[in-house]
Design an enzyme around this catalytic site. Sequence first.
Site, PDB file in Angstrom:
ATOM      1  N   ARG A 131     -16.997  25.540  52.399  1.00  0.00           N
ATOM      2  CA  ARG A 131     -16.126  24.408  52.789  1.00  0.00           C
ATOM      3  C   ARG A 131     -14.952  24.234  51.835  1.00  0.00           C
ATOM      4  O   ARG A 131     -14.411  23.154  51.682  1.00  0.00           O
ATOM      5  CB  ARG A 131     -16.907  23.109  52.895  1.00  0.00           C
ATOM      6  N   LYS A 153       0.157  27.373  53.082  1.00  0.00           N
ATOM      7  CA  LYS A 153      -0.119  27.776  54.470  1.00  0.00           C
ATOM      8  C   LYS A 153      -0.932  29.053  54.445  1.00  0.00           C
ATOM      9  O   LYS A 153      -0.537  30.030  53.804  1.00  0.00           O
ATOM     10  CB  LYS A 153       1.187  28.053  55.210  1.00  0.00           C
ATOM     11  N   GLU A 195      14.103  36.026  52.338  1.00  0.00           N
ATOM     12  CA  GLU A 195      13.448  34.718  52.212  1.00  0.00           C
ATOM     13  C   GLU A 195      13.994  33.955  51.006  1.00  0.00           C
ATOM     14  O   GLU A 195      13.974  32.733  50.982  1.00  0.00           O
ATOM     15  CB  GLU A 195      11.925  34.872  52.121  1.00  0.00           C
ATOM     16  N   LYS A 237      11.460  25.586  47.584  1.00  0.00           N
ATOM     17  CA  LYS A 237      10.276  25.429  48.433  1.00  0.00           C
ATOM     18  C   LYS A 237       9.385  24.308  47.903  1.00  0.00           C
ATOM     19  O   LYS A 237       8.863  23.499  48.682  1.00  0.00           O
ATOM     20  CB  LYS A 237       9.483  26.735  48.523  1.00  0.00           C
ATOM     21  N   GLU A 247       4.218  19.902  57.257  1.00  0.00           N
ATOM     22  CA  GLU A 247       5.265  20.253  58.213  1.00  0.00           C
ATOM     23  C   GLU A 247       5.369  19.301  59.395  1.00  0.00           C
ATOM     24  O   GLU A 247       5.303  19.702  60.554  1.00  0.00           O
ATOM     25  CB  GLU A 247       5.063  21.697  58.704  1.00  0.00           C
ATOM     26  N   ARG A 251       9.823  20.141  56.197  1.00  0.00           N
ATOM     27  CA  ARG A 251       9.336  21.508  55.938  1.00  0.00           C
ATOM     28  C   ARG A 251       9.738  22.468  57.054  1.00  0.00           C
ATOM     29  O   ARG A 251       9.820  23.673  56.847  1.00  0.00           O
ATOM     30  CB  ARG A 251       7.814  21.509  55.713  1.00  0.00           C
ATOM     31  N   ASN A 255      11.873  27.083  58.354  1.00  0.00           N
ATOM     32  CA  ASN A 255      11.771  28.031  59.467  1.00  0.00           C
ATOM     33  C   ASN A 255      13.128  28.541  59.940  1.00  0.00           C
ATOM     34  O   ASN A 255      13.226  29.136  61.012  1.00  0.00           O
ATOM     35  CB  ASN A 255      11.023  27.393  60.636  1.00  0.00           C
ATOM     36  N   HIS A 258      13.320  31.672  61.867  1.00  0.00           N
ATOM     37  CA  HIS A 258      11.954  32.106  62.166  1.00  0.00           C
ATOM     38  C   HIS A 258      11.596  32.043  63.645  1.00  0.00           C
ATOM     39  O   HIS A 258      10.749  32.810  64.095  1.00  0.00           O
ATOM     40  CB  HIS A 258      10.937  31.313  61.335  1.00  0.00           C
ATOM     41  N   HIS A 262      10.338  35.464  64.587  1.00  0.00           N
ATOM     42  CA  HIS A 262       8.946  35.691  65.011  1.00  0.00           C
ATOM     43  C   HIS A 262       8.906  36.349  66.384  1.00  0.00           C
ATOM     44  O   HIS A 262       8.054  37.195  66.642  1.00  0.00           O
ATOM     45  CB  HIS A 262       8.175  34.369  65.051  1.00  0.00           C
ATOM     46  N   HIS A 276       8.798  41.772  58.575  1.00  0.00           N
ATOM     47  CA  HIS A 276       8.969  40.319  58.728  1.00  0.00           C
ATOM     48  C   HIS A 276      10.347  39.864  58.211  1.00  0.00           C
ATOM     49  O   HIS A 276      11.110  39.212  58.928  1.00  0.00           O
ATOM     50  CB  HIS A 276       7.839  39.612  57.969  1.00  0.00           C
TER      51      HIS A 276
HETATM   52  N1  NAD Z   1       1.963  31.471  54.079  1.00  0.00           N
HETATM   53  C1  NAD Z   1       3.269  31.385  54.161  1.00  0.00           C
HETATM   54  O1  NAD Z   1       3.874  30.340  53.867  1.00  0.00           O
HETATM   55  C2  NAD Z   1       4.051  32.595  54.580  1.00  0.00           C
HETATM   56  C3  NAD Z   1       5.448  32.604  54.444  1.00  0.00           C
HETATM   57  C4  NAD Z   1       6.139  33.765  54.773  1.00  0.00           C
HETATM   58  C5  NAD Z   1       5.444  34.876  55.244  1.00  0.00           C
HETATM   59  N2  NAD Z   1       4.096  34.831  55.376  1.00  0.00           N
HETATM   60  C6  NAD Z   1       3.342  36.014  55.823  1.00  0.00           C
HETATM   61  O2  NAD Z   1       3.491  37.026  54.851  1.00  0.00           O
HETATM   62  C7  NAD Z   1       3.288  38.292  55.486  1.00  0.00           C
HETATM   63  C8  NAD Z   1       4.321  39.259  55.002  1.00  0.00           C
HETATM   64  O3  NAD Z   1       4.171  39.375  53.612  1.00  0.00           O
HETATM   65  P1  NAD Z   1       4.739  40.645  52.819  1.00  0.00           P
HETATM   66  O4  NAD Z   1       6.109  40.927  53.252  1.00  0.00           O
HETATM   67  O5  NAD Z   1       4.446  40.389  51.395  1.00  0.00           O
HETATM   68  O6  NAD Z   1       3.864  41.846  53.420  1.00  0.00           O
HETATM   69  P2  NAD Z   1       2.562  42.633  52.960  1.00  0.00           P
HETATM   70  O7  NAD Z   1       1.572  41.766  52.332  1.00  0.00           O
HETATM   71  O8  NAD Z   1       2.157  43.409  54.160  1.00  0.00           O
HETATM   72  O9  NAD Z   1       3.144  43.641  51.853  1.00  0.00           O
HETATM   73  C9  NAD Z   1       4.098  44.606  52.235  1.00  0.00           C
HETATM   74  C10 NAD Z   1       3.664  46.018  51.856  1.00  0.00           C
HETATM   75  O10 NAD Z   1       3.882  46.220  50.462  1.00  0.00           O
HETATM   76  C11 NAD Z   1       2.695  46.688  49.835  1.00  0.00           C
HETATM   77  N3  NAD Z   1       2.762  46.144  48.475  1.00  0.00           N
HETATM   78  C12 NAD Z   1       2.564  44.849  48.108  1.00  0.00           C
HETATM   79  N4  NAD Z   1       2.869  44.692  46.821  1.00  0.00           N
HETATM   80  C13 NAD Z   1       3.231  45.907  46.335  1.00  0.00           C
HETATM   81  C14 NAD Z   1       3.670  46.362  45.080  1.00  0.00           C
HETATM   82  N5  NAD Z   1       3.847  45.546  44.038  1.00  0.00           N
HETATM   83  N6  NAD Z   1       3.941  47.695  44.937  1.00  0.00           N
HETATM   84  C15 NAD Z   1       3.821  48.532  45.993  1.00  0.00           C
HETATM   85  N7  NAD Z   1       3.447  48.142  47.220  1.00  0.00           N
HETATM   86  C16 NAD Z   1       3.154  46.843  47.387  1.00  0.00           C
HETATM   87  C17 NAD Z   1       1.573  46.180  50.700  1.00  0.00           C
HETATM   88  O11 NAD Z   1       0.422  46.951  50.554  1.00  0.00           O
HETATM   89  C18 NAD Z   1       2.191  46.310  52.089  1.00  0.00           C
HETATM   90  O12 NAD Z   1       2.075  47.640  52.535  1.00  0.00           O
HETATM   91  C19 NAD Z   1       3.334  38.033  56.971  1.00  0.00           C
HETATM   92  O13 NAD Z   1       2.036  38.114  57.477  1.00  0.00           O
HETATM   93  C20 NAD Z   1       3.858  36.614  57.090  1.00  0.00           C
HETATM   94  O14 NAD Z   1       3.361  35.953  58.213  1.00  0.00           O
HETATM   95  C21 NAD Z   1       3.393  33.718  55.030  1.00  0.00           C
END
Ligand code: NAD
Length: 379
Positions: A131, A153, A195, A237, A247, A251, A255, A258, A262, A276
């Site tokens: 939990r 999030k 971003e 942020k 949100e 907040r 987006n 986005h 998306h 992304h």
């Molecule tokens: N929670 C939130 O507020 C929020 C905000 C924006 C995006 N997101 C989410 O984040 C995700 C995208 O995140 P991302 O762009 O970090 O993608 P990701 O986590 O897929 O990482 C991108 C790639 O880089 C590799 N990688 C990561 N760190 C590395 C490093 N230091 N050296 C070498 N390779 C590395 C990973 O293995 C992956 O292949 C999406 O799912 C999106 O929905 C969430």
Amino acid sequence: MSADLSPKTAAATITVALGSRSYDVLIGPGLMARAADLIETRLGKAKCGIVTDTNVAPLHLAPLEASLKAAGRHAGSEILPPGEATKSFTSLARLCERLLEMGLERGDLVIALGGGVIGDLAGLAASIVRRGIRFVQVPTTLLAQVDSSVGGKTGINTPQGKNLVGTFHQPSLVLADTDILATLPPRQFRAGYVEAAKYGLIADARYFAWLEQNSSAVLAKDTAALAHAIAVAVQGKADVVSRDETETGDRMLLNLGHTFGHALEAWAEFSDRLLHGEAIAIGICLAFRLSEELSLIGNNSVARVKAHFASIGLPTRIADIPGGQGPDAATLLKIMGQDKKVRGGALTLILVRGIGEAFISRDVAPNAVLHFLARQAGR
Ligand SMILES: NC(=O)c1ccc[n+]([C@@H]2O[C@H](COP(=O)([O-])OP(=O)(O)OC[C@H]3O[C@@H](n4cnc5c(N)ncnc54)[C@H](O)[C@@H]3O)[C@@H](O)[C@H]2O)c1
């Protein structure tokens, strides 16, 4: 602002102010090697279960494990396949069981060592195992350092869309070690840059102008420039999240780009065809273009944003999506209709009155968006 955000300082601490759930975001080089100490100082002597992926593990898991093992705090490490497909119910179920097998209890910690995929999934698992247990974000992509690791999030994807299942669960600490970004592939780095720039475009014209002047130093991973770029974005942020954690208002401004982005990602089936951040770059350009068509801004602002993104090597138009035929307007609008930002059938769009002046709009009729997208799809 609580942080020293001077462009000459290579380290910053930013507090996300949420009453008893407030937490620090530490930004700077060399944090991984000190992880166990930094965690213990702030969060006490807790056992830690690490979650990471198979790309990050060979590069960065050993120093973190070593630091925790030396302090007698390592409960186990779970290494998952990389990529968006890992944000699934199947991975979530398996991860929850692994965290329980590690013996993590209510006072213990889950450490998310990875990009947004690992952060979103591990955060969701932490929020439901027993939990809710605490978690620490150790973001390893630029996107995760400037955005997804802060704000609480969590989520996974379902066939109905992206991030449609999730929780709000704030981390207890974020360690954004800028050295970790040395191994990040350039395309991923550029996608994360979007971003960061987003914060300037939403509410901080001075920061966007700073990025225009300093993007080469940021892209070259100059330590001070990089730490400054991350710190200002995180402060932006943190301010928004403190005002509107779940949100219901401000907040939503985060987006920007986005709703369009998306939809483009979903159309590309969350594949490597469009990352992304790349989808958000196109989405932001579309939001600026639509704002121009609605006479909210002049062409100058649109041109500045497009020129800056293009100079980074980012896509700015739907036609820039590689691999042939792009999506048609009706398909995109249909996907946008699934978006969490839809209320009572009306689209919520983030539009702009200038660089640094984003606002929430619910006034644009879906049909007007359809015609706008039809004009943009071929460009
Ligand atoms: N929670 C939130 O507020 C929020 C905000 C924006 C995006 N997101 C989410 O984040 C995700 C995208 O995140 P991302 O762009 O970090 O993608 P990701 O986590 O897929 O990482 C991108 C790639 O880089 C590799 N990688 C990561 N760190 C590395 C490093 N230091 N050296 C070498 N390779 C590395 C990973 O293995 C992956 O292949 C999406 O799912 C999106 O929905 C969430």
